[in-house]
Design a protein around this motif. Structure first.
Motif, PDB file in Angstrom:
ATOM      1  N   ILE A 140       0.854  -1.192   0.000  1.00 53.34           N
ATOM      2  CA  ILE A 140       0.000   0.000   0.000  1.00 53.34           C
ATOM      3  C   ILE A 140       0.882   1.231   0.000  1.00 53.34           C
ATOM      4  CG2 ILE A 140      -0.192  -0.026   2.547  1.00 53.34           C
ATOM      5  CD1 ILE A 140      -3.120   0.894   2.184  1.00 53.34           C
ATOM      6  N   ASP A 141       0.513   2.185  -0.794  1.00 53.88           N
ATOM      7  CA  ASP A 141       1.227   3.461  -0.873  1.00 53.88           C
ATOM      8  C   ASP A 141       0.344   4.497  -0.179  1.00 53.88           C
ATOM      9  OD1 ASP A 141       2.366   5.900  -1.537  1.00 53.88           O
ATOM     10  OD2 ASP A 141       2.956   5.233  -3.550  1.00 53.88           O
ATOM     11  N   LEU A 142       0.817   4.969   0.962  1.00 57.22           N
ATOM     12  CA  LEU A 142      -0.035   5.833   1.775  1.00 57.22           C
ATOM     13  C   LEU A 142      -0.196   7.243   1.217  1.00 57.22           C
ATOM     14  CD1 LEU A 142       0.910   4.707   5.402  1.00 57.22           C
ATOM     15  CD2 LEU A 142      -0.789   3.768   3.836  1.00 57.22           C
ATOM     16  N   LEU A 143       0.426   7.523   0.085  1.00 63.27           N
ATOM     17  CA  LEU A 143       0.176   8.823  -0.549  1.00 63.27           C
ATOM     18  C   LEU A 143      -1.314   8.985  -0.833  1.00 63.27           C
ATOM     19  CD1 LEU A 143       3.144   9.170  -3.104  1.00 63.27           C
ATOM     20  CD2 LEU A 143       2.905  10.219  -0.828  1.00 63.27           C
ATOM     21  N   GLY A 144      -2.011   7.844  -1.026  1.00 63.42           N
ATOM     22  CA  GLY A 144      -3.463   7.910  -1.247  1.00 63.42           C
ATOM     23  C   GLY A 144      -4.203   8.386  -0.017  1.00 63.42           C
ATOM     24  N   ILE A 145      -4.126   7.601   1.071  1.00 61.34           N
ATOM     25  CA  ILE A 145      -4.937   7.967   2.243  1.00 61.34           C
ATOM     26  C   ILE A 145      -4.458   9.250   2.899  1.00 61.34           C
ATOM     27  CG2 ILE A 145      -5.593   5.575   2.691  1.00 61.34           C
ATOM     28  CD1 ILE A 145      -3.763   5.592   5.125  1.00 61.34           C
ATOM     29  N   LEU A 146      -3.189   9.601   2.686  1.00 61.08           N
ATOM     30  CA  LEU A 146      -2.694  10.855   3.262  1.00 61.08           C
ATOM     31  C   LEU A 146      -3.089  12.069   2.425  1.00 61.08           C
ATOM     32  CD1 LEU A 146       0.862   9.705   4.452  1.00 61.08           C
ATOM     33  CD2 LEU A 146      -1.187  10.072   5.861  1.00 61.08           C
ATOM     34  N   LEU A 148      -1.958  12.926  -0.438  1.00 64.36           N
ATOM     35  CA  LEU A 148      -0.812  13.559  -1.097  1.00 64.36           C
ATOM     36  C   LEU A 148      -0.733  13.216  -2.577  1.00 64.36           C
ATOM     37  CD1 LEU A 148       1.815  13.072   1.755  1.00 64.36           C
ATOM     38  CD2 LEU A 148       0.578  15.167   1.148  1.00 64.36           C
ATOM     39  N   ASN A 154      -6.341   4.583  -2.402  1.00 62.29           N
ATOM     40  CA  ASN A 154      -6.272   4.539  -0.941  1.00 62.29           C
ATOM     41  C   ASN A 154      -5.887   3.154  -0.426  1.00 62.29           C
ATOM     42  OD1 ASN A 154      -7.215   7.236  -0.640  1.00 62.29           O
ATOM     43  ND2 ASN A 154      -9.331   6.545  -0.931  1.00 62.29           N
TER      44      ASN A 154
END
Lengths: 204, 204
Positions: A140-146, A148, A154
């Protein structure tokens, strides 16, 4: 009605063959097939509703309880205590680590569902299991939920399940167990195909 | 770089506004925004891998352990013990009820994810929360997984989340918290949009 007997399968057509299967791998195979017969005769027994309740505790820490469900035509009363699970974010995500993250429970769910299916199907096929273990990884790449990135999703970008299985069966037969479990797994279906989720809010 | 400050949001553009937010609702809001800034400066920190391991015990009973994960550029070491979760089928589904069914963990996961998001977003917006509780229901027709229908899906046909929220905010603002949490929820995204799941098997 005539009782179904396992052909090579659980979870496909309940073909009747000559040899009934005994209990195996801790699976009560005769009762499993009797249950399939009962549902075949009364398909409304197959309608289930599962439930969880959740309560926020502090920060990202919250707790779910799981107990009652409806199925087989009635409210289940077999569970005499709540199952209770905490979730939280870890320190690196500014939580207090009081439980796994919510997304980690998805990994548990898919491993558990596939493994239960493998055990049932092995019993139905007369395959003795010695070991079924698995590791599940989710990227998971948290750039989604953050917030950014508008292009990074997400959720997980992919999930990998790696099984190690020891059984009294050929490699081909073991792989066929896993494939049949995948083909009839509720969690695999939800994770790969999605499900409508509605959200309502009451305030006050 | 200039520290971000909350506008009306966590999880969208990190608009800088004049008033920094203090810790609220158990959320360390300043650290949360500092973390966002750090990830904004080094987007590779956002790449995470979560994991679970599962072992079959007997019948449909199996157990997952959750502990290590990779994120923020390194292997996490904040968790000093395993989290461990059993799953099983209930008696009516020919299990021994040693844990919830795998699909029930999906309900916990979505409630937990949305609730953590609500807490973070409320803190970022300066909204004091008093209560966030929810019930989650999932409808499933087992004709699918039992192999008794080729048209009924294996998984849930629908999931409903009902929140009850008490906060020092208008109903409109509370609903906006939930909507923003939904819009940036990893579990909601996976459940509603699906994710590729690969399965490998090693035998012997």
């Amino acid at each position: 009605m005539r009782p179904s007997q396992p052909d090579s399968d659980l979870g496909d057509a309940l073909t009747t063959v000559s040899k009934p299967r005994p209990a195996l791998n801790g699976v009560d195979t005769p009762t499993l097939f009797a249950t399939l017969d009962a549902v075949k005769a009364s398909p409304e027994l197959a309608k289930f509703q599962f439930r969880a309740t959740n309560r926020w505790l502090s920060g990202t820490h919250n707790r779910s309880t799981i107990r009652g469900f409806f199925g087989a035509g009635q409210e289940d009363e077999s569970r005499t205590e709540d199952f209770s699970y905490d979730a939280d974010h870890p320190a690196v995500l500014v939580g207090n680590g009081n439980g796994p993250t919510p997304v980690e429970f998805l990994l548990h769910a898919v491993a558990a569902c596939l493994t239960a299916g493998i055990a049932n199907i092995a019993a139905a096929r007369g395959v003795v299991l010695h070991e079924v273990s698995s590791t599940v990884e989710g990227d998971i790449d948290l750039l989604g939920i953050l917030g950014l990135s508008d292009t990074v999703r997400n959720g997980y970008q992919g999930i990998r399940v790696n099984f190690r299985i020891s059984a009294d069966a050929s490699e081909e037969d073991v792989r066929a167990l896993v494939e049949q479990s995948r083909a009839r797994s509720a969690v695999y279906d939800v994770l790969t195909s999605g499900v409508p989720v509605s959200i309502d809010v009451a305030t006050g």
